[in-house]
Design a protein around this motif. Structure first.
Motif, PDB file in Angstrom:
ATOM      1  N   GLY A  79      -9.480  18.442  10.750  1.00 32.08           N
ATOM      2  CA  GLY A  79      -8.343  17.740  11.356  1.00 32.08           C
ATOM      3  C   GLY A  79      -7.070  18.548  11.158  1.00 32.08           C
ATOM      4  N   SER A  80      -6.042  18.241  11.961  1.00 32.10           N
ATOM      5  CA  SER A  80      -4.742  18.906  11.776  1.00 32.10           C
ATOM      6  C   SER A  80      -4.220  18.641  10.378  1.00 32.10           C
ATOM      7  N   ASP A  81      -4.632  17.512   9.813  1.00 28.69           N
ATOM      8  CA  ASP A  81      -4.134  17.147   8.488  1.00 28.69           C
ATOM      9  C   ASP A  81      -4.431  18.236   7.461  1.00 28.69           C
ATOM     10  N   TYR A 106       5.669  12.436  13.403  1.00 26.26           N
ATOM     11  CA  TYR A 106       4.337  12.187  12.843  1.00 26.26           C
ATOM     12  C   TYR A 106       4.415  12.091  11.312  1.00 26.26           C
ATOM     13  N   CYS A 150       7.473  18.608  16.129  1.00 20.47           N
ATOM     14  CA  CYS A 150       6.348  17.987  16.826  1.00 20.47           C
ATOM     15  C   CYS A 150       6.725  17.887  18.307  1.00 20.47           C
ATOM     16  N   ASN A 154       5.381  12.557  18.440  1.00 24.86           N
ATOM     17  CA  ASN A 154       4.887  11.222  18.130  1.00 24.86           C
ATOM     18  C   ASN A 154       5.900  10.591  17.170  1.00 24.86           C
ATOM     19  N   ASP A 179       3.788  21.373  16.200  1.00 23.34           N
ATOM     20  CA  ASP A 179       2.581  20.556  16.315  1.00 23.34           C
ATOM     21  C   ASP A 179       2.435  20.142  17.782  1.00 23.34           C
ATOM     22  N   ALA A 181      -0.175  18.609  19.234  1.00 22.53           N
ATOM     23  CA  ALA A 181      -1.353  17.737  19.352  1.00 22.53           C
ATOM     24  C   ALA A 181      -1.497  17.142  20.764  1.00 22.53           C
ATOM     25  N   TYR A 182      -0.346  16.884  21.424  1.00 24.74           N
ATOM     26  CA  TYR A 182      -0.380  16.196  22.729  1.00 24.74           C
ATOM     27  C   TYR A 182      -0.103  17.126  23.898  1.00 24.74           C
ATOM     28  N   THR A 206      -5.280  20.190  18.320  1.00 23.63           N
ATOM     29  CA  THR A 206      -6.379  19.391  17.785  1.00 23.63           C
ATOM     30  C   THR A 206      -7.366  19.022  18.890  1.00 23.63           C
ATOM     31  N   SER A 208      -8.597  16.101  18.737  1.00 28.46           N
ATOM     32  CA  SER A 208      -8.587  14.636  18.583  1.00 28.46           C
ATOM     33  C   SER A 208      -7.999  13.874  19.764  1.00 28.46           C
ATOM     34  N   LYS A 209      -7.237  14.540  20.613  1.00 21.78           N
ATOM     35  CA  LYS A 209      -6.510  13.804  21.666  1.00 21.78           C
ATOM     36  C   LYS A 209      -7.148  14.065  23.028  1.00 21.78           C
ATOM     37  N   ARG A 217     -13.100  15.498  13.666  1.00 25.16           N
ATOM     38  CA  ARG A 217     -12.113  16.098  12.756  1.00 25.16           C
ATOM     39  C   ARG A 217     -12.065  17.618  12.948  1.00 25.16           C
TER      40      ARG A 217
HETATM   41  C1  LIG Z   1       1.567  14.831  16.198  1.00 22.34           C
HETATM   42  C2  LIG Z   1       0.219  14.644  15.607  1.00 22.34           C
HETATM   43  N1  LIG Z   1      -0.361  15.660  14.981  1.00 22.34           N
HETATM   44  C3  LIG Z   1      -1.578  15.531  14.443  1.00 22.34           C
HETATM   45  C4  LIG Z   1      -2.262  14.341  14.512  1.00 22.34           C
HETATM   46  C5  LIG Z   1      -3.607  14.212  13.857  1.00 22.34           C
HETATM   47  O1  LIG Z   1      -4.465  15.160  14.320  1.00 22.34           O
HETATM   48  P1  LIG Z   1      -5.927  15.307  13.694  1.00 22.34           P
HETATM   49  O2  LIG Z   1      -6.741  14.188  14.209  1.00 22.34           O
HETATM   50  O3  LIG Z   1      -6.351  16.653  14.184  1.00 22.34           O
HETATM   51  O4  LIG Z   1      -5.782  15.286  12.186  1.00 22.34           O
HETATM   52  C6  LIG Z   1      -1.700  13.250  15.145  1.00 22.34           C
HETATM   53  C7  LIG Z   1      -2.421  11.971  15.197  1.00 22.34           C
HETATM   54  O5  LIG Z   1      -1.981  10.956  15.570  1.00 22.34           O
HETATM   55  C8  LIG Z   1      -0.424  13.412  15.705  1.00 22.34           C
HETATM   56  O6  LIG Z   1       0.190  12.390  16.313  1.00 22.34           O
END
Ligand SMILES: Cc1ncc(COP(=O)(O)O)c(C=O)c1O
Length: 348
Positions: A79-81, A106, A150, A154, A179, A181-182, A206, A208-209, A217
């Motif tokens: 995951g990005s985490d 985020y 970001c 988010n 970041d 992600a979107y 990621t 994830s989206k 993950r």
């Molecule tokens: C801006 C942003 N980065 C990362 C993530 C999480 O990504 P991952 O599922 O890869 O940990 C989110 C999830 O909501 C997000 O909003």
């Protein structure tokens, strides 16, 4: 000027990384009895008794074809985490260094800072949800290691102005993490092609989206080879499990399906936005570059609770700075969106 050795923690410079069995020998052999795996197999049809490739080269090759970035400029995280956390551990001395975030944003940049005992400095976004360059500049000192951006953000759902990000990249001597992600839902260009220009740039994406694989993950960091080397030095040896590597590889061959999902979600987002704004309690639907909408309304908390009683869960952001009175609503399927609108119409 940005120099990686100036911002790297001393203990990480000195660190001798773990060397796994698969680091010490890769290639073909008749018998593998070097890693204390279970030589008999797994209690499943498919065997997972072997440790996975620690550096996930096959998967990185496939990602490289999609993203146009060489595998050596890539780190894959659980995951990005994990991509976020490792940057803190590698670059930020607990109790001494600081990072800058741009809230509302985020939550994990902040949580990860607290876990790592790293000071968090906040440059609140402007009223139009853009970066506050003046405040950012005033917060930077010699212990500032990372600026988190970001974009699309988010929960505000907008992209940050490109020139503002470039200004920070050009003037800040620490890492600038964008970041994205979107990014697949956005009209704006990713910064992924700018890696050669900016040695201090780290891009997070990621699966994830847009890729619809949150359960797997798989987060991705794109950066200079020197930053990627640090990531690899610090990461747990087998951080991406075999099943994830295989399934992600499979998914990367299905770009057409993913593009279709992105088109549908963007279409649905626009339809939902138009219908929401026609409801009397809705004050504003912020323009979105993501797969969710930030929606300002009367009695947001009550609406949130009412929706819960109807079995619909949205995210209450009504007490978040700059998002007062807002709910964050992920774009659902067409029928889910219709049901949401129907329930909102019935709210008294
Ligand atoms: C801006 C942003 N980065 C990362 C993530 C999480 O990504 P991952 O599922 O890869 O940990 C989110 C999830 O909501 C997000 O909003």
């Amino acid at each position: 000027m940005f120099k990686l050795e100036n911002i790297l923690r001393e203990n990480i410079k000195q660190l001798v990384p773990y060397s796994s069995a698969r680091d010490e020998f890769h290639g073909e052999a008749k018998i593998f009895i070097d890693a204390n795996e279970n030589s008999l197999g797994s209690p499943l049809q498919k065997s997972y008794n072997r440790y996975p490739d620690p550096l996930q080269w096959k998967l990185k090759e496939a990602i490289s074809k999609v993203k146009g970035v060489p595998p050596k400029n890539m780190f894959l995280g659980n995951g990005s985490d994990e991509c976020i956390d490792i940057l803190y551990r590698a670059f930020c001395n607990p109790g001494r260094d600081n990072v800058i975030i741009n809230p509302p944003t985020y939550g994990m940049y902040e949580v990860s800072a607290h876990i790592n005992d790293v000071e968090l400095r906040k440059a609140r976004l402007l009223e139009n949800f853009q970066l506050n360059l003046e405040t950012i500049e005033s917060l930077i000192d010699e212990h500032t290691k990372i600026i988190w951006i970001c974009s699309p953000n988010n929960p505000t759902s907008n992209s940050m102005n490109r020139e503002d990000i470039e200004m920070i990249l050009n003037n800040f001597d620490g890492l600038v993490v964008i970041d994205e992600a979107y990014i697949n839902f956005s009209k704006h260009r990713s910064f992924i092609q700018e890696l050669e220009e900016y040695p201090n740039l780290v891009i997070l994406q990621t699966l994830s989206k847009a890729w619809g694989l949150a359960g797997l993950r798989l987060g991705m960091a794109f950066a200079s080879t020197s930053v990627i080397d640090i990531y690899n030095k610090v990461k747990p040896p087998y951080n991406i499990n075999q099943a994830t590597q295989e399934i992600a590889l499979d998914a990367l061959g299905k770009m057409d399906e993913v593009n279709q999902m992105i088109r549908t979600l963007v279409e649905q987002r626009e339809i939902l936005a138009k219908r929401l704004i026609q409801l009397p309690m809705i004050k504003k639907v912020y323009p979105s570059e993501a797969n969710f909408l930030l929606v300002k309304m009367d009695r947001a908390r009550e609406v949130y609770e009412y929706l819960l009683t109807e079995g619909i869960v949205v995210r209450d952001r009504s007490r978040v700075e700059l998002c007062e009175g807002c709910l964050r609503i992920t774009v659902g399927t067409e029928s889910e969106n219709i049901e949401l609108l129907r329930q909102l119409q019935n709210f008294r």
